[in-house]
Write an enzyme that holds these catalytic residues in place. Sequence first.
Site, PDB file in Angstrom:
ATOM      1  N   HIS A 157      -3.942   6.947   1.186  1.00  0.00           N
ATOM      2  CA  HIS A 157      -4.200   5.450   0.470  1.00  0.00           C
ATOM      3  C   HIS A 157      -5.422   5.102   1.137  1.00  0.00           C
ATOM      4  O   HIS A 157      -5.897   5.091   1.807  1.00  0.00           O
ATOM      5  CB  HIS A 157      -3.230   4.449   0.724  1.00  0.00           C
ATOM      6  CG  HIS A 157      -3.442   2.877   0.747  1.00  0.00           C
ATOM      7  ND1 HIS A 157      -3.816   2.449  -0.414  1.00  0.00           N
ATOM      8  CD2 HIS A 157      -3.715   2.012   1.734  1.00  0.00           C
ATOM      9  CE1 HIS A 157      -3.789   1.499   0.045  1.00  0.00           C
ATOM     10  NE2 HIS A 157      -4.130   1.469   1.048  1.00  0.00           N
ATOM     11  N   ASN A 166     -10.021  -0.750  -2.902  1.00  0.00           N
ATOM     12  CA  ASN A 166      -8.772  -0.851  -2.037  1.00  0.00           C
ATOM     13  C   ASN A 166      -7.668  -1.085  -3.621  1.00  0.00           C
ATOM     14  O   ASN A 166      -7.776  -2.648  -3.127  1.00  0.00           O
ATOM     15  CB  ASN A 166      -8.512  -1.316  -0.662  1.00  0.00           C
ATOM     16  CG  ASN A 166      -7.070  -1.324  -0.461  1.00  0.00           C
ATOM     17  OD1 ASN A 166      -6.130  -1.023  -1.143  1.00  0.00           O
ATOM     18  ND2 ASN A 166      -6.399  -0.984   1.125  1.00  0.00           N
ATOM     19  N   CYS A 205       0.592  -1.225   0.140  1.00  0.00           N
ATOM     20  CA  CYS A 205      -0.213  -0.122   0.264  1.00  0.00           C
ATOM     21  C   CYS A 205       0.791   1.660  -0.314  1.00  0.00           C
ATOM     22  O   CYS A 205       0.445   2.218  -0.651  1.00  0.00           O
ATOM     23  CB  CYS A 205      -1.060  -0.026   1.478  1.00  0.00           C
ATOM     24  SG  CYS A 205      -1.838  -2.030   1.242  1.00  0.00           S
TER      25      CYS A 205
HETATM   26  N1  ACO Z   1     -19.575  -9.889   4.903  1.00  0.00           N
HETATM   27  C1  ACO Z   1     -20.683 -10.471   6.174  1.00  0.00           C
HETATM   28  N2  ACO Z   1     -19.758 -10.774   7.041  1.00  0.00           N
HETATM   29  C2  ACO Z   1     -18.368 -10.466   7.356  1.00  0.00           C
HETATM   30  C3  ACO Z   1     -17.254 -10.308   6.462  1.00  0.00           C
HETATM   31  C4  ACO Z   1     -17.976  -9.659   5.569  1.00  0.00           C
HETATM   32  N3  ACO Z   1     -17.566  -9.607   3.286  1.00  0.00           N
HETATM   33  N4  ACO Z   1     -15.938 -10.162   6.378  1.00  0.00           N
HETATM   34  C5  ACO Z   1     -16.566 -10.744   8.136  1.00  0.00           C
HETATM   35  N5  ACO Z   1     -17.505 -10.601   7.906  1.00  0.00           N
HETATM   36  C6  ACO Z   1     -18.039 -11.357   9.932  1.00  0.00           C
HETATM   37  C7  ACO Z   1     -17.300 -12.300  10.405  1.00  0.00           C
HETATM   38  O1  ACO Z   1     -17.003 -12.953   9.884  1.00  0.00           O
HETATM   39  C8  ACO Z   1     -17.378 -11.487  11.635  1.00  0.00           C
HETATM   40  O2  ACO Z   1     -18.465 -12.310  11.976  1.00  0.00           O
HETATM   41  P1  ACO Z   1     -18.128 -13.302  13.810  1.00  0.00           P
HETATM   42  O3  ACO Z   1     -18.748 -12.210  14.313  1.00  0.00           O
HETATM   43  O4  ACO Z   1     -19.592 -13.758  13.080  1.00  0.00           O
HETATM   44  O5  ACO Z   1     -17.917 -14.039  13.435  1.00  0.00           O
HETATM   45  C9  ACO Z   1     -17.788 -10.325  11.699  1.00  0.00           C
HETATM   46  O6  ACO Z   1     -17.899  -9.839   9.893  1.00  0.00           O
HETATM   47  C10 ACO Z   1     -17.086  -9.477  12.598  1.00  0.00           C
HETATM   48  O7  ACO Z   1     -15.360  -9.622  11.388  1.00  0.00           O
HETATM   49  P2  ACO Z   1     -14.185  -8.727  12.005  1.00  0.00           P
HETATM   50  O8  ACO Z   1     -13.346  -8.941  11.027  1.00  0.00           O
HETATM   51  O9  ACO Z   1     -14.361  -9.085  13.274  1.00  0.00           O
HETATM   52  O10 ACO Z   1     -14.934  -7.580  11.611  1.00  0.00           O
HETATM   53  P3  ACO Z   1     -14.491  -5.719  11.737  1.00  0.00           P
HETATM   54  O11 ACO Z   1     -15.093  -5.357  12.664  1.00  0.00           O
HETATM   55  O12 ACO Z   1     -13.047  -6.060  12.196  1.00  0.00           O
HETATM   56  O13 ACO Z   1     -14.146  -5.136  10.039  1.00  0.00           O
HETATM   57  C11 ACO Z   1     -12.160  -5.165   8.357  1.00  0.00           C
HETATM   58  C12 ACO Z   1     -13.197  -5.855   9.255  1.00  0.00           C
HETATM   59  C13 ACO Z   1     -13.052  -3.993   7.740  1.00  0.00           C
HETATM   60  C14 ACO Z   1     -11.614  -5.449   7.993  1.00  0.00           C
HETATM   61  C15 ACO Z   1     -11.991  -4.376   9.810  1.00  0.00           C
HETATM   62  O14 ACO Z   1     -11.103  -5.014  10.677  1.00  0.00           O
HETATM   63  C16 ACO Z   1     -10.798  -2.804   9.309  1.00  0.00           C
HETATM   64  O15 ACO Z   1     -11.606  -2.383   9.157  1.00  0.00           O
HETATM   65  N6  ACO Z   1      -9.549  -3.144   9.059  1.00  0.00           N
HETATM   66  C17 ACO Z   1      -8.963  -2.659   8.420  1.00  0.00           C
HETATM   67  C18 ACO Z   1      -8.075  -3.134   7.637  1.00  0.00           C
HETATM   68  C19 ACO Z   1      -8.197  -2.339   5.932  1.00  0.00           C
HETATM   69  O16 ACO Z   1      -9.089  -1.671   5.737  1.00  0.00           O
HETATM   70  N7  ACO Z   1      -7.434  -3.092   5.469  1.00  0.00           N
HETATM   71  C20 ACO Z   1      -6.978  -2.605   4.031  1.00  0.00           C
HETATM   72  C21 ACO Z   1      -6.050  -3.531   3.851  1.00  0.00           C
HETATM   73  S1  ACO Z   1      -4.259  -2.950   4.196  1.00  0.00           S
HETATM   74  C22 ACO Z   1      -4.142  -1.745   4.112  1.00  0.00           C
HETATM   75  O17 ACO Z   1      -3.908  -0.824   2.654  1.00  0.00           O
HETATM   76  C23 ACO Z   1      -3.583  -1.249   5.082  1.00  0.00           C
END
Ligand code: ACO
Length: 348
Positions: A275, A305, A114
């Site tokens: 980014h 992204n 990234c």
């Molecule tokens: N659709 C529906 N449900 C989903 C999905 C989806 N696409 N993905 C995960 N879930 C579910 C999970 O299975 C989990 O279910 P459970 O509670 O029954 O176990 C629930 O949603 C919560 O999952 P988490 O992984 O805890 O969700 P979180 O609130 O952390 O959100 C996310 C995930 C969006 C990735 C968040 O952690 C985030 O924004 N992280 C930042 C990472 C990021 O932005 N990465 C980008 C790439 S890296 C970069 O560019 C820097």
Amino acid sequence: MFQSKIAGIGYYVPKNVYTNNDLTRFMDTSDEWIQERTGIKERRYADRIGETTTTMGVEAAKIAIERANISKEDVDFIIFATLSPDYYFPGCAVLLQREMGMNEVGALDIRNQCSGFIYALSIADQFVKTGMYKNVLVVGSEKHSFALDFSTRGRAVSVIFGDGAGAVVVQPTTEADKGILSTHLHSDGAEAEKLAMYYPGASSGIWLDKMPEWPEQELGGLLMTKEMLEDGTAFPNMDGQAVFKKAVVKFPEVIHEALIKNNLKTSDINLLIPHQANLRISQFVQKTLGLSEDQVFNNIQKYGNTTAASIPIALCEAWEQGKIKDGDLVCLAAFGAGFTWGSALIRW
Ligand code: ACO
């Protein structure tokens, strides 16, 4: 010592639009979940055959070269940032050199995910400042769609990423106080595996630890196995919450670092182009820095992204929309896998 500037900019996104609802055909997800957590409404996926990270980079590069008022023969160095190269090796920079029929100039690949574009821009800046090169082509391009897990198992990662490319031409400028003012690069490998794609790779130990019953290997044969695809370890791995927590600290830190270096304040920024990791991260950074809505540019809603391509695509769109004017202070900032992060401050 010369100062360098961005003399031309272009971007290319594939024609195939996939909305959040389209993804429900492949996995258990919803438009509501994706928009609420990431801000993404749709993304583009390259044609499965014929369109690659290199070919998208070429399309963006052609526009950047034309807008810089130069020809491809004038380019004297190529830097290509991607995490989704056409081949394990050689990198995309030489493939772009071939595809565009360029001179036998140096061609360098950057693997900083990234923050790849910021690293690439910083390298271009150094080469131009020292007078070594006059027209450095910097490309960020990604074809994520070929390597994501589109089943429910991979949904937390696959819904976030999209394909596309952006490019700039970096040239020397004689205009005082214009161009790239400074760049700032950082890394911390302590949590490298929290956002990683292990294979193809030489670290088969990670996978073997998970599968102690795997028989002792003869030489070779562990770069990528059928089992890695079956158990999902072949796909990108992300601890989303760890990434979020680190990103919201490092983005503001590296933006402040750039401002302090140039005796400037957050209120001096005309446009911050972060980014496009996740809209929630950008909003958090905006709030932390006390910036207004129109000081921050986001287009993740349309493209997801696109990793190394996200900053040049956003920069180009903002410029095309007239949101960047002559003399504006533009701040680019990125955070991503590694972890690596960086910023660049530009007087347009
Ligand atoms: N659709 C529906 N449900 C989903 C999905 C989806 N696409 N993905 C995960 N879930 C579910 C999970 O299975 C989990 O279910 P459970 O509670 O029954 O176990 C629930 O949603 C919560 O999952 P988490 O992984 O805890 O969700 P979180 O609130 O952390 O959100 C996310 C995930 C969006 C990735 C968040 O952690 C985030 O924004 N992280 C930042 C990472 C990021 O932005 N990465 C980008 C790439 S890296 C970069 O560019 C820097």
